[in-house]
Write a protein that holds these residues in place. Structure first.
Motif, PDB file in Angstrom:
ATOM      1  N   GLN A   1       4.383  -3.884   6.387  1.00 39.24           N
ATOM      2  CA  GLN A   1       3.065  -3.447   5.932  1.00 39.24           C
ATOM      3  C   GLN A   1       1.990  -3.818   6.952  1.00 39.24           C
ATOM      4  O   GLN A   1       1.096  -3.033   7.243  1.00 39.24           O
ATOM      5  CB  GLN A   1       2.757  -4.066   4.576  1.00 39.24           C
ATOM      6  CG  GLN A   1       1.289  -4.008   4.212  1.00 39.24           C
ATOM      7  CD  GLN A   1       1.047  -4.106   2.717  1.00 39.24           C
ATOM      8  OE1 GLN A   1       0.883  -3.097   2.036  1.00 39.24           O
ATOM      9  NE2 GLN A   1       1.044  -5.311   2.209  1.00 39.24           N
TER      10      GLN A   1
ATOM     11  N   GLN B   1      -0.376   2.042  -5.597  1.00 42.51           N
ATOM     12  CA  GLN B   1      -1.236   1.034  -4.980  1.00 42.51           C
ATOM     13  C   GLN B   1      -2.129   1.787  -3.999  1.00 42.51           C
ATOM     14  O   GLN B   1      -1.650   2.315  -3.003  1.00 42.51           O
ATOM     15  CB  GLN B   1      -0.377  -0.029  -4.267  1.00 42.51           C
ATOM     16  CG  GLN B   1      -1.152  -1.220  -3.757  1.00 42.51           C
ATOM     17  CD  GLN B   1      -1.582  -2.151  -4.888  1.00 42.51           C
ATOM     18  OE1 GLN B   1      -1.284  -1.901  -6.059  1.00 42.51           O
ATOM     19  NE2 GLN B   1      -2.286  -3.221  -4.559  1.00 42.51           N
TER      20      GLN B   1
ATOM     21  N   HIS C   1      -5.397  -1.914  -0.143  1.00 41.90           N
ATOM     22  CA  HIS C   1      -4.800  -3.222   0.139  1.00 41.90           C
ATOM     23  C   HIS C   1      -5.851  -4.325   0.200  1.00 41.90           C
ATOM     24  O   HIS C   1      -5.640  -5.424  -0.274  1.00 41.90           O
ATOM     25  CB  HIS C   1      -4.030  -3.155   1.458  1.00 41.90           C
ATOM     26  CG  HIS C   1      -3.337  -4.440   1.779  1.00 41.90           C
ATOM     27  ND1 HIS C   1      -2.301  -4.913   0.995  1.00 41.90           N
ATOM     28  CD2 HIS C   1      -3.534  -5.353   2.744  1.00 41.90           C
ATOM     29  CE1 HIS C   1      -1.889  -6.081   1.482  1.00 41.90           C
ATOM     30  NE2 HIS C   1      -2.614  -6.368   2.547  1.00 41.90           N
TER      31      HIS C   1
ATOM     32  N   PRO D   1      -6.802  -5.453  -3.035  1.00 43.64           N
ATOM     33  CA  PRO D   1      -5.688  -4.760  -3.679  1.00 43.64           C
ATOM     34  C   PRO D   1      -6.154  -4.045  -4.939  1.00 43.64           C
ATOM     35  O   PRO D   1      -6.765  -4.657  -5.811  1.00 43.64           O
ATOM     36  CB  PRO D   1      -4.725  -5.891  -4.054  1.00 43.64           C
ATOM     37  CG  PRO D   1      -5.200  -7.089  -3.317  1.00 43.64           C
ATOM     38  CD  PRO D   1      -6.667  -6.900  -3.083  1.00 43.64           C
TER      39      PRO D   1
ATOM     40  N   ARG E   1      -0.471  -1.277   9.002  1.00 48.12           N
ATOM     41  CA  ARG E   1      -1.924  -1.389   8.976  1.00 48.12           C
ATOM     42  C   ARG E   1      -2.482  -1.456  10.395  1.00 48.12           C
ATOM     43  O   ARG E   1      -3.511  -0.870  10.700  1.00 48.12           O
ATOM     44  CB  ARG E   1      -2.340  -2.630   8.187  1.00 48.12           C
ATOM     45  CG  ARG E   1      -3.819  -2.592   7.853  1.00 48.12           C
ATOM     46  CD  ARG E   1      -4.224  -3.604   6.828  1.00 48.12           C
ATOM     47  NE  ARG E   1      -3.960  -4.951   7.265  1.00 48.12           N
ATOM     48  CZ  ARG E   1      -3.377  -5.876   6.506  1.00 48.12           C
ATOM     49  NH1 ARG E   1      -2.984  -5.574   5.302  1.00 48.12           N
ATOM     50  NH2 ARG E   1      -3.177  -7.082   6.966  1.00 48.12           N
TER      51      ARG E   1
ATOM     52  N   LEU F   1       0.845  -1.199   0.000  1.00 52.28           N
ATOM     53  CA  LEU F   1       0.000   0.000   0.000  1.00 52.28           C
ATOM     54  C   LEU F   1       0.880   1.248   0.000  1.00 52.28           C
ATOM     55  O   LEU F   1       1.787   1.366   0.828  1.00 52.28           O
ATOM     56  CB  LEU F   1      -0.895  -0.025   1.238  1.00 52.28           C
ATOM     57  CG  LEU F   1      -2.001   1.019   1.308  1.00 52.28           C
ATOM     58  CD1 LEU F   1      -2.936   0.877   0.135  1.00 52.28           C
ATOM     59  CD2 LEU F   1      -2.770   0.882   2.618  1.00 52.28           C
TER      60      LEU F   1
END
Ligand SMILES: *[C@@H]1O[C@H](CO)[C@@H](O)[C@H](O)[C@H]1NC(C)=O
Ligand SMILES: *[C@@H]1O[C@H](CO)[C@@H](O)[C@H](O)[C@H]1NC(C)=O
Ligand SMILES: *[C@@H]1O[C@H](CO)[C@@H](O)[C@H](O)[C@H]1NC(C)=O
Ligand SMILES: *[C@@H]1O[C@H](CO)[C@@H](O)[C@H](O)[C@H]1NC(C)=O
Ligand SMILES: *[C@@H]1O[C@H](CO)[C@@H](O)[C@H](O)[C@H]1NC(C)=O
Ligand SMILES: *[C@@H]1O[C@H](CO)[C@@H](O)[C@H](O)[C@H]1NC(C)=O
Length: 520
Positions: free
Chosen positions: A469, A261, A264, A267, A473, A242
């Motif tokens: 990642q 991007q 997520h 995606p 998040r 992301l």
């Protein structure tokens, strides 16, 4: 030569060995279906599956007899099972407890959010040992734009997807970590850029006053986007994290492309390109259907092209892609379905393109046909061709070629089947290095290491990047925050469009003077 071999679901490994060693094609097929069935049933119920193989007599005569008789029953079993598997979507994640997530996860094997605690890594470790040796052969490159990768791609024929699946029975397939060797050193943002390899077709369209002929060039452009996938069934692109971005500015071709991007779960990759002649944008997500022996990739999203010279705004959908022989044998890719191209600002004509599905008995694989149809439903132009070769229009007696795929570079088999255009996508030269934001894919270490043939390093980096990642998040979730893309915004129709800042910021003040999120 197995005699009354009883195969239960926990012996799948044995069957796997059989498939690869002993059995010849007709038997292989039965065994194959038994195996799929065994795997499938182990998900949905505690059903036990038994498959028995009768030993054939060693005497010549009786062997013939057995063959004859059994061929018949084999045929019918195979046929009905084919039907069964083709009629019903076999979703490995069907019994997963995480259905709500798997539902919107796209690129099946890309989403390696949860790394299996099973012995997957051991298997891969063993298999990798043989691969590293291959990766050590260096290839020589000279020229301005590179014509080959720094290292040949690993030979993945020894990676057994079966072992991976076997060790993850009962798990959501989208959560299974796939070894990095199954990736190619390009990601989805770069793959979307590959659709511009034949951007000259749009330049041509932008200089064609006749609206029907203009549509022909736009259609050829839509078809040309598939050409680069022909030799690419063996591996899959990296899944961008992301916030990852990618730009491709090609003065020679006259376009400036950038992408990000933007989501997520699911995606979503958004991209935008502009030139003096056209503007191109799309956001893409995919749904995957795993059918046992093949995997279908169903794209969701719309491709847009505007030609300011004629105030045209073309939109079209994408067709389904299917990767065959996903678990064993030679993988190959096929695209099928229908593309409808419409001009939102002028309904004088539309275009229908059909990508034909291969049939066993027909040699006409990869064929397409289509037509430009006027307002009253009459065909104005017809075309035909193959998506990996060329497209013609006019009558079959005097066709004229609108588009032809570029020849493949030398040694393309050793370079993941990349076209020359694809080879250049991840190239990092010193001039552009200083102009790129730190989030650009070219700086992503796992992909770079894979490109350099260091699969072990790539695997480690990939896991580290995915872990980072997950942590980002978590921080967002804990603070009830939402991620906001930097360069794209959602438009009223829910599609992602450029927010018009990337190219301006690149010029002034320049990304080296701006903060970028740290992604790896
Ligand atoms: C991974 O899956 C296991 C169960 O298979 C679960 O207990 C664990 O919380 C998951 N980890 C993450 C990071 O989702
Ligand atoms: C994993 O591997 C270890 C040793 O390599 C073995 O003892 C264990 O039984 C394996 N687990 C599974 C689920 O196969
Ligand atoms: C693949 O595996 C076979 C046996 O398992 C081995 O003989 C062969 O050398 C391996 N090939 C490569 C390229 O690793
Ligand atoms: C990969 O290795 C297998 C043997 O394991 C061999 O049959 C095959 O030709 C190799 N492929 C390439 C592209 O070198
Ligand atoms: C469509 O094409 C047909 C055949 O060429 C022609 O007769 C008809 O007038 C065209 N319709 C329109 C609306 O242009
Ligand atoms: C557009 O991008 C800029 C720079 O990244 C950002 O600050 C701004 O919030 C974005 N605007 C919208 C409407 O998304």
């Amino acid at each position: 030569s197995a005699s009354n071999l009883q195969i239960q679901t926990n012996l799948i490994g044995t069957v796997h060995a059989l498939i690869h060693s002993v059995l010849k094609p007709p038997e292989l097929r039965i065994c194959w279906f038994a195996l799929i069935y065994a795997v499938y049933s182990s998900f949905s119920s505690p059903l036990k599956v038994c498959v028995s193989f009768e030993q054939e007599n060693s005497g010549e005569e009786s062997r013939g007899l057995v063959h004859q008789v059994s061929n018949e029953s084999r045929l019918s079993i195979t046929d009905s099972l084919t039907e069964f598997f083709d009629a019903q979507e076999v979703l490995l994640s069907a019994s997963s407890s995480e259905n709500e997530i798997s539902d919107d996860d796209s690129y099946v094997s890309d989403i390696s959010d949860n790394i299996s605690e099973d012995n997957l890594s051991n298997d891969i470790e063993n298999e990798r040992q043989t691969l590293v040796a291959v990766g050590e052969i260096r290839m020589e490159c000279h020229s301005e734009r590179r014509t080959c990768l720094p290292a040949p791609c690993p030979n993945t024929s020894n990676i057994s997807l079966w072992n991976i699946l076997r060790n993850n029975i009962g798990k959501d397939l989208s959560k299974v970590a796939m070894p990095v060797e199954l990736n190619e050193p390009l990601n989805t943002l770069q793959r979307l850029c590959e659709e511009l390899e034949y951007s000259e077709l749009l330049d041509k369209a932008a200089h064609t006053p006749d609206p029907f002929e203009r549509m022909v060039y736009v259609a050829a452009f839509a078809v040309s986007a598939y050409a680069s996938s022909y030799y690419r069934a063996g591996s899959k692109p990296f899944n961008p994290v992301l916030g990852e971005t990618y730009e491709c500015i090609r003065e020679d071709k006259g376009f400036q492309y950038f992408s990000e991007q933007v989501s997520h779960h699911p995606p979503i990759s958004a991209c935008h390109a502009e030139s003096a002649n056209f503007v191109f944008w799309q956001d893409m997500r995919w749904k995957n259907k795993f059918w046992g022996k093949s995997m279908e990739i169903v794209p969701i999203g719309t491709t847009h092209v505007t030609l300011p010279a004629f105030r045209d705004h073309f939109v079209w959908n994408k067709v389904t892609s299917c990767i065959h022989n996903i678990l064993s044998g030679q993988r190959w890719i096929e695209h099928y379905g229908e593309i409808i191209i419409k001009n939102l600002n002028d309904d004088i004509c539309h275009c229908k393109l059909t990508f034909m599905k291969a049939k066993y008995w027909s040699p006409n694989v990869h064929e397409i046909e289509g037509s430009v149809i006027n307002k009253s439903g009459k065909v104005v132009h017809r075309f035909f061709g193959k998506w990996h070769e060329s497209l013609y229009y006019g009558t079959s007696s005097s066709p004229s070629c609108i588009w032809r795929a570029n020849p493949m570079p030398k040694d393309y088999e050793q370079c993941y089947g990349f076209t020359q255009f694809a080879l250049e996508l991840n190239e990092l030269d010193p001039q552009t290095r200083s102009l790129l934001p730190a989030t650009d894919t070219r700086f992503r270490p796992d992909q770079r290491l894979l490109e350099e043939g260091n699969t072990e390093g790539a695997e480690m980096q990939k896991q580290r990047i995915e872990q980072l990642q997950r942590e980002r998040r978590k921080v967002l979730e804990e603070n009830n925050l939402e991620h906001h893309p930097r360069f794209f915004r959602k438009s009223i129709d829910d599609s992602w469009v450029s927010n018009g800042t990337y190219l301006d910021l690149r010029k002034d003040p320049g990304f080296s003077r701006l903060d970028s999120p740290v992604l790896w």
